[in-house]
Design a protein around this motif. Sequence first.
Motif, PDB file in Angstrom:
ATOM      1  N   ARG A   1      47.158  50.888  48.738  1.00  0.00           N
ATOM      2  CA  ARG A   1      48.181  50.523  50.234  1.00  0.00           C
ATOM      3  C   ARG A   1      47.518  48.965  50.937  1.00  0.00           C
ATOM      4  O   ARG A   1      46.270  48.681  50.639  1.00  0.00           O
ATOM      5  CB  ARG A   1      47.607  51.654  51.339  1.00  0.00           C
TER       6      ARG A   1
ATOM      7  N   ASN B   1      52.480  50.828  49.317  1.00  0.00           N
ATOM      8  CA  ASN B   1      51.907  52.220  49.743  1.00  0.00           C
ATOM      9  C   ASN B   1      51.822  53.456  48.771  1.00  0.00           C
ATOM     10  O   ASN B   1      52.759  53.300  47.773  1.00  0.00           O
ATOM     11  CB  ASN B   1      53.441  52.231  50.900  1.00  0.00           C
TER      12      ASN B   1
ATOM     13  N   GLU C   1      56.851  51.258  47.120  1.00  0.00           N
ATOM     14  CA  GLU C   1      56.308  52.712  46.904  1.00  0.00           C
ATOM     15  C   GLU C   1      56.808  52.726  45.372  1.00  0.00           C
ATOM     16  O   GLU C   1      58.049  52.054  45.075  1.00  0.00           O
ATOM     17  CB  GLU C   1      56.822  53.702  47.884  1.00  0.00           C
TER      18      GLU C   1
END
Length: 252
Positions: free
Chosen positions: A14, A24, A226
């Motif tokens: 992250r 993330n 992500e």
Amino acid sequence: MTDAQVVLSCRSLRRDFGGFTAVNNVDLDVRHAQIHALIGPNGAGKTTVFNLLTKFLQPTSGTVTLLGEDITKTDPARVARMGLVRSFQISAVFPHLSVLDNVRVALQRPGGLATQFWRPLTSLNALNAKAAELLESVGLGGDLATVAADLSYGRKRVLEIATTLALEPKVLLLDEPMAGMGQEDVTVIADLIREVARSRAVLMVEHNLSVVADLCHEVTVLQRGEILAAGDYATVSRDPQVRVAYMGTEHD
């Protein structure tokens, strides 16, 4: 799924910039003698992941492991000495040096000459044979005396890869190696990357999906920092979320 050795990995990676989360909860495994692509739309976080892996940036949280050693807090210079070497999207050769001299400069570090500043310039001649051999292996054997600035764009990228190989990487990170190339140069670089990966892991950011489909054993797709999907190209290209987010109807 392959059982090849994992040489570079991250877990729960992250990175926050103020109130913005650029990356993330990213998990990644890069394996020896395989080519792994990191793809996604612009702004997906690919370059930030590269910067975190190579320690140009420190993660807000998560871990990075290289060759079984935790390098999360390790400085970039030591990470490079351990064998994690990166190329950049913008060609990073010395334009006013010859092709041979570009590789000789890179060979100084593994040859132990980089810190021996008291040695005469002629001491670099000991690197000539190795530099010439390396350049021959990437198809630049006929350009040893050519000034790097006089090379075509594609051959400059070949030279850049040669200079990274001179550092004897165990894991090679390539940032958009095909950017701005015509099809002939793309074919040359793709063949070179395939050959390079016979003896080391390669992680590459690449927008040319036909290259990714042809070259890569594993593909990780990022969206908004992500992981959207991961697997081989056939698997991720069939994922409806990936098709909507990135690949588009031309790949239907």
